[in-house]
Design an enzyme around this catalytic site. Structure first.
Site, PDB file in Angstrom:
ATOM      1  N   SER A   1     -88.718 -22.041 -44.067  1.00  0.00           N
ATOM      2  CA  SER A   1     -88.777 -23.225 -44.932  1.00  0.00           C
ATOM      3  C   SER A   1     -87.088 -23.643 -45.044  1.00  0.00           C
ATOM      4  CB  SER A   1     -89.164 -22.788 -46.161  1.00  0.00           C
ATOM      5  OG  SER A   1     -89.306 -24.004 -47.167  1.00  0.00           O
TER       6      SER A   1
ATOM      7  N   TYR B   1     -90.285 -17.814 -54.154  1.00  0.00           N
ATOM      8  CA  TYR B   1     -90.452 -18.274 -52.424  1.00  0.00           C
ATOM      9  C   TYR B   1     -89.188 -18.281 -51.929  1.00  0.00           C
ATOM     10  CZ  TYR B   1     -92.152 -21.943 -49.188  1.00  0.00           C
ATOM     11  OH  TYR B   1     -92.617 -22.149 -48.162  1.00  0.00           O
TER      12      TYR B   1
HETATM   13  N1  LIG Z   1     -96.291 -27.373 -46.495  1.00  0.00           N
HETATM   14  C1  LIG Z   1     -94.896 -27.533 -46.764  1.00  0.00           C
HETATM   15  O1  LIG Z   1     -94.586 -28.335 -47.378  1.00  0.00           O
HETATM   16  C2  LIG Z   1     -94.208 -26.450 -46.166  1.00  0.00           C
HETATM   17  C3  LIG Z   1     -92.718 -26.604 -45.997  1.00  0.00           C
HETATM   18  C4  LIG Z   1     -91.805 -25.475 -45.495  1.00  0.00           C
HETATM   19  C5  LIG Z   1     -92.511 -24.410 -45.218  1.00  0.00           C
HETATM   20  N2  LIG Z   1     -93.914 -24.148 -45.112  1.00  0.00           N
HETATM   21  C6  LIG Z   1     -94.477 -22.939 -44.614  1.00  0.00           C
HETATM   22  O2  LIG Z   1     -95.091 -23.370 -43.508  1.00  0.00           O
HETATM   23  C7  LIG Z   1     -96.278 -22.287 -43.437  1.00  0.00           C
HETATM   24  C8  LIG Z   1     -97.541 -22.825 -43.455  1.00  0.00           C
HETATM   25  O3  LIG Z   1     -98.015 -23.819 -44.575  1.00  0.00           O
HETATM   26  P1  LIG Z   1     -98.898 -24.688 -44.682  1.00  0.00           P
HETATM   27  O4  LIG Z   1     -98.159 -25.924 -45.248  1.00  0.00           O
HETATM   28  O5  LIG Z   1     -99.626 -24.894 -43.580  1.00  0.00           O
HETATM   29  O6  LIG Z   1     -99.737 -24.061 -45.851  1.00  0.00           O
HETATM   30  P2  LIG Z   1    -101.593 -24.171 -46.195  1.00  0.00           P
HETATM   31  O7  LIG Z   1    -102.140 -25.325 -45.836  1.00  0.00           O
HETATM   32  O8  LIG Z   1    -101.482 -23.871 -47.710  1.00  0.00           O
HETATM   33  O9  LIG Z   1    -101.955 -22.984 -45.093  1.00  0.00           O
HETATM   34  C9  LIG Z   1    -101.430 -21.644 -45.415  1.00  0.00           C
HETATM   35  C10 LIG Z   1    -102.209 -20.846 -44.699  1.00  0.00           C
HETATM   36  O10 LIG Z   1    -101.822 -19.374 -44.778  1.00  0.00           O
HETATM   37  C11 LIG Z   1    -102.914 -18.360 -44.869  1.00  0.00           C
HETATM   38  N3  LIG Z   1    -102.853 -17.404 -45.660  1.00  0.00           N
HETATM   39  C12 LIG Z   1    -102.392 -17.233 -46.953  1.00  0.00           C
HETATM   40  N4  LIG Z   1    -102.626 -15.907 -47.388  1.00  0.00           N
HETATM   41  C13 LIG Z   1    -102.986 -15.297 -46.443  1.00  0.00           C
HETATM   42  C14 LIG Z   1    -103.370 -13.728 -46.522  1.00  0.00           C
HETATM   43  N5  LIG Z   1    -103.360 -13.099 -47.180  1.00  0.00           N
HETATM   44  N6  LIG Z   1    -103.828 -13.531 -45.032  1.00  0.00           N
HETATM   45  C15 LIG Z   1    -103.971 -14.442 -44.042  1.00  0.00           C
HETATM   46  N7  LIG Z   1    -103.557 -15.652 -44.083  1.00  0.00           N
HETATM   47  C16 LIG Z   1    -103.262 -16.067 -45.399  1.00  0.00           C
HETATM   48  C17 LIG Z   1    -104.114 -19.389 -45.233  1.00  0.00           C
HETATM   49  O11 LIG Z   1    -105.585 -18.958 -44.880  1.00  0.00           O
HETATM   50  P3  LIG Z   1    -106.418 -18.362 -45.564  1.00  0.00           P
HETATM   51  O12 LIG Z   1    -106.484 -18.729 -47.113  1.00  0.00           O
HETATM   52  O13 LIG Z   1    -107.773 -18.517 -44.880  1.00  0.00           O
HETATM   53  O14 LIG Z   1    -106.146 -16.924 -45.646  1.00  0.00           O
HETATM   54  C18 LIG Z   1    -103.671 -20.747 -44.439  1.00  0.00           C
HETATM   55  O15 LIG Z   1    -104.178 -20.616 -43.294  1.00  0.00           O
HETATM   56  C19 LIG Z   1     -96.074 -21.325 -44.548  1.00  0.00           C
HETATM   57  O16 LIG Z   1     -95.160 -20.367 -44.315  1.00  0.00           O
HETATM   58  C20 LIG Z   1     -95.273 -22.113 -45.669  1.00  0.00           C
HETATM   59  O17 LIG Z   1     -94.472 -21.328 -46.444  1.00  0.00           O
HETATM   60  C21 LIG Z   1     -94.671 -25.099 -45.738  1.00  0.00           C
END
Ligand SMILES: NC(=O)c1ccc[n+]([C@@H]2O[C@H](COP(=O)([O-])OP(=O)(O)OC[C@H]3O[C@@H](n4cnc5c(N)ncnc54)[C@H](OP(=O)(O)O)[C@@H]3O)[C@@H](O)[C@H]2O)c1
Length: 233
Positions: A138, A151
């Site tokens: 991130s 985080y």
């Molecule tokens: N959205 C943003 O603004 C943003 C910005 C920068 C970076 N990121 C990074 O991008 C990545 C993806 O984020 P996103 O925005 O797509 O978030 P999201 O929509 O909340 O999805 C998060 C994913 O992580 C999985 N997860 C959570 N806990 C888990 C566990 N214990 N075991 C296996 N899977 C798990 C969830 O699946 P289940 O709940 O089905 O397990 C879900 O598929 C993350 O690393 C996040 O830190 C996001």
């Protein structure tokens, strides 16, 4: 759509929604077998129904046995492993004295230890395939801000892990990349901003990284949404 990844196998963690969901479809459309790992079984089944090369696998990254099974499944089902995308992640935000121990542990267990375990089990196979690890960090893994104590620490830790792996795996010709996006329109934040990056834009950047020419490594890419001038601080 170019099928540059035909005959390759990828694992995407956190594939049930958000970026991981889009990324899984992008890699499958690009020809790869994709092990789609997360905890939400129904969402994974729906995802797998969208493409024949998506293999859903219920996986809790906080359980070491699940992570090992995820890697083993890639190899037993497809015979190889070429790409590991450590995408799963979550964030709890608040001043350090307000964060609970459980919130801290959850971020470290998924964002950092989950990636460590996946790398640990995948590396022997990635050495064989001269493969690629992509860690989804991130912007919060490059700069800190108040409220990001847990985080940011987890994502800075992930960057450190990536940098060490870059050095350790150089002689094996395994590529290691870190992508550091700004805000993305997913369920990660309850109310994502309209100008935030789309999951498609971020997935396309991962595609560019994993299909780069053999002699090219994108070690770290930082990408941000273009904020409209009237919303800039
Ligand atoms: N959205 C943003 O603004 C943003 C910005 C920068 C970076 N990121 C990074 O991008 C990545 C993806 O984020 P996103 O925005 O797509 O978030 P999201 O929509 O909340 O999805 C998060 C994913 O992580 C999985 N997860 C959570 N806990 C888990 C566990 N214990 N075991 C296996 N899977 C798990 C969830 O699946 P289940 O709940 O089905 O397990 C879900 O598929 C993350 O690393 C996040 O830190 C996001």
């Amino acid at each position: 759509m170019a099928d540059k990844l035909t005959s390759k196998t990828a694992i995407v963690t956190g594939a049930s929604k958000g970026l991981g969901h889009t990324l899984t479809q992008r890699l499958a459309q690009g020809g790869a077998w994709v092990i789609a790992a997360a905890r939400s079984e129904n969402r994974l089944k729906e995802l797998a129904a969208t493409h024949e090369k998506i293999i859903p696998l219920v996986t809790d990254l906080t359980h070491s046995n699940d992570v090992k099974r995820m890697v083993d499944t890639a190899v037993t089902e497809t015979g190889r492993l070429d790409i590991l995308i450590n995408n799963a992640g979550l964030g709890h935000f608040g001043r350090v004295e307000e964060l609970t121990e459980q919130q801290w542990d959850q971020m470290m267990d998924v964002n950092l230890k989950g990636a460590f375990l996946a790398c640990k089990f995948a590396i022997p196979h990635l050495i064989k395939s001269k493969g690629h690890i992509v860690n989804i960090s991130s912007v919060a893994g490059t700069v800190t801000f108040p409220g990001g104590g847990g985080y940011c620490a987890s994502k800075f830790g992930l960057q450190a892990l990536s940098d060490v792996l870059t050095q350790e795996l150089k002689k094996d010709e395994v590529k290691v990349s870190t992508l550091c996006p700004g805000s993305i329109q997913t369920e990660f934040f309850p109310d994502p901003r309209d100008h935030a990056l789309t999951p498609e834009q971020v997935a396309e950047t991962v595609w560019m990284m994993v299909t780069a020419d053999p002699g090219v490594i994108f070690n770290q890419v930082i990408m941000r949404p273009q904020v409209p001038p009237e919303l800039q601080k």
